[in-house]
Design an enzyme around this catalytic site. Structure first.
Site, PDB file in Angstrom:
ATOM      1  N   HIS A 210       0.842  -1.186   0.000  1.00  0.00           N
ATOM      2  CA  HIS A 210       0.000   0.000   0.000  1.00  0.00           C
ATOM      3  C   HIS A 210       0.885   1.248   0.000  1.00  0.00           C
ATOM      4  O   HIS A 210       1.780   1.387   0.843  1.00  0.00           O
ATOM      5  CB  HIS A 210      -0.935  -0.003   1.204  1.00  0.00           C
ATOM      6  CG  HIS A 210      -2.085  -0.950   1.031  1.00  0.00           C
ATOM      7  ND1 HIS A 210      -2.022  -2.066   0.233  1.00  0.00           N
ATOM      8  CD2 HIS A 210      -3.339  -0.941   1.552  1.00  0.00           C
ATOM      9  CE1 HIS A 210      -3.176  -2.695   0.267  1.00  0.00           C
ATOM     10  NE2 HIS A 210      -3.994  -2.043   1.052  1.00  0.00           N
TER      11      HIS A 210
ATOM     12  N   LYS B 103     -13.292   5.908   6.182  1.00  0.00           N
ATOM     13  CA  LYS B 103     -13.737   6.814   5.118  1.00  0.00           C
ATOM     14  C   LYS B 103     -15.245   6.805   5.000  1.00  0.00           C
ATOM     15  O   LYS B 103     -15.878   7.812   4.685  1.00  0.00           O
ATOM     16  CB  LYS B 103     -13.094   6.404   3.791  1.00  0.00           C
ATOM     17  CG  LYS B 103     -13.406   7.357   2.634  1.00  0.00           C
ATOM     18  CD  LYS B 103     -12.461   7.148   1.467  1.00  0.00           C
ATOM     19  CE  LYS B 103     -12.731   5.828   0.783  1.00  0.00           C
ATOM     20  NZ  LYS B 103     -13.994   5.874  -0.015  1.00  0.00           N
TER      21      LYS B 103
END
Length: 891
Positions: free
Chosen positions: A132, A558
């Protein structure tokens, strides 16, 4: 007010910072040094000597573009050296976080070492490295940084010269000069092969030497040899979710390179053992097993005729060299002089090593067989095998649905699988999974997507055959929202023989759900209850001993904000426990954490300790991503500290009795429900329901410019869309950090605390409940690193001034509310008052981040106004890199 930190209080930083200044003066000139020093001094005065002043860019205005680039580079390198100095202070286990501390605490509760050994016999602790993209620094810079760390360690030991005869301080200065002259930015986007090499460097240079040393320590603490319960994992080369560049070839390459690294390490160890074990039959009796290995080796050198251990090791070396050729596809660096048959697996190799160890133990009271290089090698083989790290496969459930639909259609089984409801899908998949007949046909006319997925499945089957079952154990299903999402993976695995129907059925690779959004976390227990109710699934899980569930911190944040994400992850984990108990299957949780607090970052020790009762049970996997990998595993010493802490926390979370009375637990959970509801509605109201927020976010933050950093092989969004729903969590968090807002790590919490009537109850929760304490502690660090004054400069970049003022006003007011609420609950007079080490770290960095933010804002203005000078874009990327380096856990 606490004593404010200065460089003078940190001798390492004073030394390294002074050397960096000397290098800038020598290579950039006196004028550049004076300009950079003027900016630094003014910022230090504002933040440390006379804090409270407003940010000023007066000193920056005199820089031309070339000087601005050099300034950004200088401040980035200073932050990098500051991180190094801080890490050196932390290369020791914090009080109370070692395995010996955990054993002492458990002993107080009547839990002895034998019980701990029993837990670890069935246990698994796995840090899983992912690609990532939150590590902004090039590997070249990290390598220089590590060499500086080695030289500083020599200096600590009082060594005046290096092994090569250079003066240590002169070598330090040369390394810093090399840092200054090394390009900061990558010219090309990282490829999967680059990510593989970066991960390999940590596994080869840090994990391979560190883990055997740690196991030796744990063996001593527990009084006998413990099983290999801690093993590293990786996603790099197997994580296809949103990354079209992870192909069958990429996976095969990852395993070849892993085999080259780990078998190369074993060959070096065998070579050194051969030089060491000069034991002669003239002086000691040798076991039949060692003699048999010696005779089978083919080593007929008369000089070694009476040295069976050396002859045996020559044969082992020859077999291992051939194994290297077959698995790595290349010649070993030191081929050897004998021919041998490749080992069928690491178990055979270990068997021969154990025969050597038993031979050494058979005489002289076992002195030569106790520990030492041979013991470390045997332990390494148990942990790393021939695959080095267990690779997870990962793909999005929507891809599986499309591939299965195409397979069924081409095979003439079902013309429109996508149109079936969930019940019909489960029924169809159950029938197919009961049959050994594959669906795919040779030379079938399949789409590129289906052909690619089948190719990687065939590669996985080949990896299992060549490297063993430990090479790939999990197949992560992103966006799992139904039972059929998991059954589809089993059907695909059946195509290549990795799922086999029968009585009982067998699955060599486990389908693992990833619950990511708030809604998915809430539905997770019901999905798993139905999945485990299938006889074939339950049979496979019981035979395996466990079933894994992955929970995602990033997307849930999120989706619902910091507090709701934290709470839903805990509630979702808790809800899974009775489901698994009823099915008679052990639960194994896999925590998908990032570096930033908004993605699950923060203290791993506190996070593991705060897991709900009964959900750890000695088995836990945790992702390690981006900049966190270098911070935690940058050296053998750092890795040892962090892995020791992970094991200690897992033991306590698994075995320590519950610390909260049931009544308090119920009160605290009810309060958390109320807090979460308010925080969720506040967060959703701002991010998803405020008109113009999407444009505000994209214009206030450098989200669009971040793509130019070329720090990962994956696209930033899942779809070609500018919707926040489709944006990946990493750039979402990263961009808010650049603008010094850190919104994903706190927004909504202040309103939740303000609306909660019983502040005394919240204070009690902070004092008595590890989950709530860790939640606030992590949030406090984020608040301390944010700066609404600087954030206002970024908000000024937004074209719609009315919308910008209204939205930023909500953010600024929310930040103030959150700070006030946190101080009220924790009983502090200022942020980080009770965390002096973190406070010092943050305060020391602020003077070096502020000018970078001011420069970034100015460059963003010019870039967005259409100025085409390539130095402007380069400057933006340099400031992004430098700010991320200074903030550390920003991704």
């Amino acid at each position: 007010m606490a004593t404010l930190p200065t460089i003078a209080n940190h001798p390492d930083l004073k030394l390294l910072g002074g050397m960096l200044g000397d290098v800038i003066r020598a290579y950039g000139g006196e004028a550049l040094f004076n300009r950079i020093e003027a900016i630094r001094s003014a910022s230090v005065r504002r933040h440390i000597e006379t804090p409270g002043g407003e940010a000023s860019d007066a000193e920056l205005s005199g820089l031309d573009l070339d000087e601005a680039l050099e300034f950004a580079r200088g401040f980035m390198l200073f932050s990098m050296l500051a991180n190094l100095a801080e890490d050196r202070q932390g290369v020791s286990v914090d009080p109370g976080t070692g395995v010996d501390d955990a054993l002492a605490r458990l002993k107080e509760h009547g839990i002895d070492a034998a019980a701990v050994r029993d837990l670890l016999t069935e246990g698994l602790i796995a840090p899983v490295l992912t690609a990532h993209p939150t590590e902004v620094r090039r590997k070249s810079l990290i390598d220089h940084r590590n060499r500086i760390a080695e030289l500083m360690a020599m200096r600590d030991r009082g060594e005046g010269t290096t092994p090569d005869g250079d003066a240590v301080d002169e070598a330090l200065l040369r390394q810093i000069a090399l840092l200054w002259q090394t390009r900061v930015l990558r010219p090309d986007k990282l490829k999967v092969a680059d990510e593989v090499e970066t991960a390999l460097s940590y596994l080869r240079e840090v994990f391979l030497p560190a883990l055997p040393l740690l196991y030796a320590r744990w063996d001593r603490l527990l009084g006998e040899r413990v099983p290999a319960f801690l093993r590293p994992g990786s996603w790099i080369g197997g994580d296809r979710d949103g990354n079209p560049f992870v192909t069958a070839d990429a996976m095969a390459h990852a395993f070849r390179r892993a085999a080259e690294a780990v078998i190369g390490h074993y060959l070096d160890a065998i070579h050194k053992l051969g030089a060491e074990l000069s034991i002669s039959t003239r002086h000691v009796a040798v076991t039949d097993a060692v003699l048999a290995l010696a005779e089978a080796s083919g080593d007929g050198a008369t000089s070694r005729a009476d040295e069976p251990y050396r002859r045996a090791l020559s044969g082992i070396y020859a077999r291992l060299a051939e194994t290297h050729r077959q698995l790595a596809g290349s010649e070993p660096p030191r081929p050897g002089f004998l021919n041998g048959e490749a080992y069928a697996g690491p178990g055979e190799f270990r068997r021969d090593l154990v025969a050597i160890a038993h031979g050494l133990a058979s005489s002289g009271g076992g002195t030569l067989a106790t520990g030492g290089a041979l013991g470390r090698l045997i332990r390494a083989v148990e942990v790393f095998g021939f695959h080095l790290a267990t690779l997870d496969m990962r793909q999005n459930s929507a891809v599986h649905e499309r591939v299965v639909a195409e397979l069924l259609k081409v095979a003439g089984v079902e013309a429109d699988y996508a149109a079936l409801d969930e019940e019909a899908r489960i029924a169809l998949l159950s029938r197919e999974l009961a049959s050994p007949r594959p669906l795919s046909v040779p030379h079938g006319d399949y789409s590129e997507e289906t052909a690619g997925e089948l190719a990687i499945l065939h590669t996985a089957a080949s990896v299992h055959e060549r490297f063993g079952a430990a090479a790939i154990r999990q197949y992560i299903v992103s966006m799992t929202q139904s039972v059929s999402d998991l059954m589809e993976v089993n059907l695909l695995l059946r195509e290549v023989g990795l799922y086999r129907p029968g009585e009982p059925p067998q699955a060599a690779i486990m389908a693992v759900p990833l619950f990511e959004t708030v809604a998915d976390l809430e539905a997770g227990a019901a999905i798993m209850e139905r999945f485990l109710a299938q006889p074939a699934v339950a049979s496979i899980a019981r035979a395996r001993g466990y079933q894994e569930v992955m929970i995602g911190y990033s997307d849930s944040n999120k989706d619902g904000g910091y507090l709701t994400s934290t709470w839903q992850l805990s509630k979702g984990s808790t809800a899974l426990k009775p489901v698994f108990d009823a099915a008679g299957v052990r639960l194994q949780l896999f925590h998908g954490r990032g570096g930033a607090v908004g993605r699950g970052g923060g203290s791993a020790f506190a996070a593991i300790r705060a897991q709900p009762a009964g959900t750890v049970g000695g088995r836990i996997r945790i992702t390690e991503q981006g900049e966190v990998i270098a911070a935690k595993y940058g050296s053998v010493e750092q890795a040892a500290v962090n892995l020791e802490t992970m094991v200690s926390a897992t033991l306590l979370a698994s075995m320590e009795p519950a610390r909260l009375p049931h009544a308090d637990q119920a009160r605290f959970e009810a309060a958390m429900d109320a807090l979460s509801a308010t925080a969720f509605s506040t967060y959703r109201g701002l991010v998803y329901e405020t008109p113009g927020f999407r444009q505000f976010f994209r214009q206030m933050t450098p989200i669009n410019e971040i793509a130019g950093l070329k720090i990962g092989s994956r696209p930033a969004s899942r779809k070609k869309s500018d919707a926040i729903e489709d944006l990946r969590a990493i750039p979402w968090v990263f961009s808010w950090a650049q603008a010094r807002v850190m919104l994903p790590g706190w927004f909504g919490v202040g309103q939740a605390i303000a609306a909660f009537p019983d502040k005394g109850l919240l204070s009690a929760m902070h004092q008595q409940w590890p989950l709530f304490a860790a939640t606030l502690s992590n949030m406090e660090m984020v608040l301390a690193k944010s700066d609404m004054g600087l954030a206002a400069r970024y908000a000024a970049l937004v074209e719609d001034r009315d919308a910008a003022d209204a939205i930023f006003g909500q953010i600024r007011d929310g930040w103030s509310l959150t700070c006030e609420g946190l101080l009220t609950v924790t009983g502090q007079s200022r942020l980080l008052e009770h965390q002096p080490v973190t406070e010092t770290s943050v305060r020391l960095r602020l003077p070096y981040i502020e000018p970078l933010n001011l420069l970034q804002v100015e460059l963003l203005k010019r870039h967005r106004a259409g100025e085409a000078d390539p130095r402007i874009e380069e400057g933006i990327l340099l400031t992004i890199n430098a700010i991320a380096t200074a903030l550390r856990n920003s991704g």
